[in-house]
Structure formats: C-alpha cells, structure tokens
Design an enzyme around this catalytic site. Structure first.
Site, PDB file in Angstrom:
ATOM      1  N   CYS A 178       0.826  -1.210   0.000  1.00  0.00           N
ATOM      2  CA  CYS A 178       0.000   0.000   0.000  1.00  0.00           C
ATOM      3  C   CYS A 178       0.853   1.249   0.000  1.00  0.00           C
ATOM      4  O   CYS A 178       1.683   1.431   0.882  1.00  0.00           O
ATOM      5  CB  CYS A 178      -0.905   0.007   1.236  1.00  0.00           C
TER       6      CYS A 178
ATOM      7  N   PHE B 116      -6.190  -3.309 -18.682  1.00  0.00           N
ATOM      8  CA  PHE B 116      -6.312  -4.616 -19.339  1.00  0.00           C
ATOM      9  C   PHE B 116      -5.564  -4.609 -20.673  1.00  0.00           C
ATOM     10  O   PHE B 116      -6.078  -5.061 -21.693  1.00  0.00           O
ATOM     11  CB  PHE B 116      -7.781  -4.992 -19.535  1.00  0.00           C
TER      12      PHE B 116
ATOM     13  N   GLY C 110      -2.451  -8.737 -25.081  1.00  0.00           N
ATOM     14  CA  GLY C 110      -2.695  -9.331 -26.376  1.00  0.00           C
ATOM     15  C   GLY C 110      -3.034  -8.351 -27.477  1.00  0.00           C
ATOM     16  O   GLY C 110      -3.813  -8.669 -28.379  1.00  0.00           O
TER      17      GLY C 110
END
Length: 292
Positions: free
Chosen positions: A125, A274, A277
């Site tokens: 953290c 995200f 790919g």
C-alpha cells in the site's frame, strides 16, 4: 515457481517448499526461489520519514521517488546527499537510507507527518495511514498535453515490461513498472515486492538520471516522460504518483478502480487498462492516442 535457466539476480533468495499434487501427494522438501523482502528506514536529516517493506536494490531511486511523490523533493537540485547506511557494495545490508537536503534547503517533513498517522508503509500500500484522499489529490497538478502516442506502442508496453522482469521469472512474486518514451523505448524499469515501490524506483531514476522536475520546479523545455506501464492493477496510489511525475499516459495489465479513473480524469492522464494481447480499454483522455 518454475525454475529458470538463468542464474537468479540479487533480490532472490531460497526457502524450503513442499509441493502437493493429487497424483503424488506431498513431495519431500526442496529449495524454492522467492523474492527477498526487507524493511527500509527512510530518514531525512536524522528523522525517520517512512518505513517501507521493499525488495533491496535501487534504494537510492526508491527513496528519491518516494520523497518526490510526497512533494518533499521537486528536482535533483533539492538533494544534498543520499547515503545508504550499510557495508560498501552491499546495498540493503543496513536497511537505512539517510537523506540530506541541499545547502540552505529545509524539507517540509510536516507534509508527510500531517497526512500520515505514523503507520508502517507496507509493500502492498502506497497510501496506508492517510487521513484524507484530498491530501494526495492536492499534490496532483494537471499534466501538460505531452506527446501523442501510437496505440500500437501502448499495446506492446506490457510485453516490453515483461522483458525487464528477471525477478518475476524466478519467483513469480514481484511487481514491475517502467517509463517509456514516445517511441516505446525504456527509460527506466524496476521490480519490487510492492507496486508503489516499483513506481517510486522508476520515478527516482527519472529524477536523478533524466532531470525530471515537479510541476512546481519545471522549466520550459524540461524533460517529461510519456508512458508509465505497471504490471499490477491501476489503483489510486499508482495514478497519484504518475500525476506528480507528470506522466501523460498510464498503462496497466489489470483493472482500474473508481478513484484511479476519477484522478486520471482530473489530472489529465490517459488511463488504459487490461492492456493484453494487443488490446486495451481506455477510460480517460483518449485524444492522446494515435490510431491507424
């Protein structure tokens, strides 16, 4: 972790492990590579500012990046000295770094003590112990427009980062962060057991080796990084550090949080998550990306 053909780098140690499988049950003990984690006491003029759990290595970058992100340092000019209190050549031995401000400069330690409750800054953290989110947002000036970035460069960023993760290759237990320029070339890349530590190491390297300056100390034509890529999720702590370091783009292989998106929008940062790919999601300020 699966064995690697390359010898382990510093920061990797060995511990016994017993592996289980339904076919063979609990196997006999064997040696396993794990990431080294030790405390680091960060002191300014003899006073402890923070105690953080980190993977030893690049401590001067970690300390510089931490103090820069906290708003205590605004450029390398603010540093008078940074001494690792250990044996020469054995970084991490003493686990204490002493920082001396530049002559005539007094660092405002109240910035940290007023916003933290004296709690341990753990490897997990970067904002633990904060009294208010506003304490952090207050240090985040809107980043300048910065250069545009080809979408293909952003899409490849995690693959570039992966080539700079030897500790992960051996242990599977560390995070990584890297700063890239507009062509996708690596300016700085580091691993650590904590996401925010890896980012602090990157920021510290940019301050000490590339002349990164805060919004308060920036001069016309000063160095500005383009892209920060991180191996973990894009949490608020990561975006806060990116904003202070004036990164116009942040890429993460994992998910964002609501506060990280809000901060990216407010600070003018293009946030992509995200990133895998060849695909990614853009949450804020897509106008910086060049597509096609």
């Amino acid at each position: 972790m699966a064995s690697s053909s390359r010898p382990p780098p510093p920061g990797v140690t060995q511990r016994p492990v017993r592996r289980y499988s339904p076919e063979s049950g609990l196997a006999p003990p064997e040696s396993d590579a794990v990431a080294l984690e030790e405390p680091l006491d960060i002191r300014v003029s003899g006073d402890t500012v923070a105690l953080t759990m980190r993977m030893p290595g690049a401590d001067r970058f970690l300390v510089t990046g931490f103090l820069f992100s906290e708003g205590l340092l605004h450029s390398a000019d603010d540093l008078g000295g940074l001494v690792h209190c250990g044996r020469p050549g054995e970084e991490g031995y003493g686990n204490v770094v002493e920082v001396t401000p530049a002559p005539g400069l007094v660092l405002d330690l109240e910035r940290v003590s007023a916003s933290r409750r004296g709690t341990l800054t753990t490897a997990a953290c970067g904002v633990c112990g904060r009294r208010s989110v506003e304490d952090l947002i207050a240090a985040c000036h809107p980043v300048p427009p910065g250069p545009g970035l080809a979408a293909s460069v952003l899409a490849r960023a995690p693959d570039v980062l992966r080539t700079r993760q030897p500790h992960f290759e051996h242990t599977g237990g560390v995070h990584a962060a890297a700063a890239l320029d507009a062509e996708g070339h690596v300016l700085a890349a580091f691993e650590d057991v904590g996401r925010h530590n890896a980012v602090d190491k990157v920021v510290g390297a940019l301050v000490l080796e590339h002349g990164l300056r805060s919004a308060r100390a920036t001069r016309p034509g000063a160095f500005q990084p383009t892209l920060l890529v991180v191996s973990g999720r894009a949490g608020f702590d990561i975006l806060q550090k990116a904003a202070v370091a004036r990164f116009p783009l942040v890429a993460s292989v994992s998910a964002p949080t609501s506060l990280s998106i809000d901060l990216a929008e407010r600070a003018g940062i293009t946030l992509a998550t995200f990133v895998r790919g060849g695909r990614f999601n853009v949450h804020t300020h897509p106008e910086r990306l060049r597509v096609g």
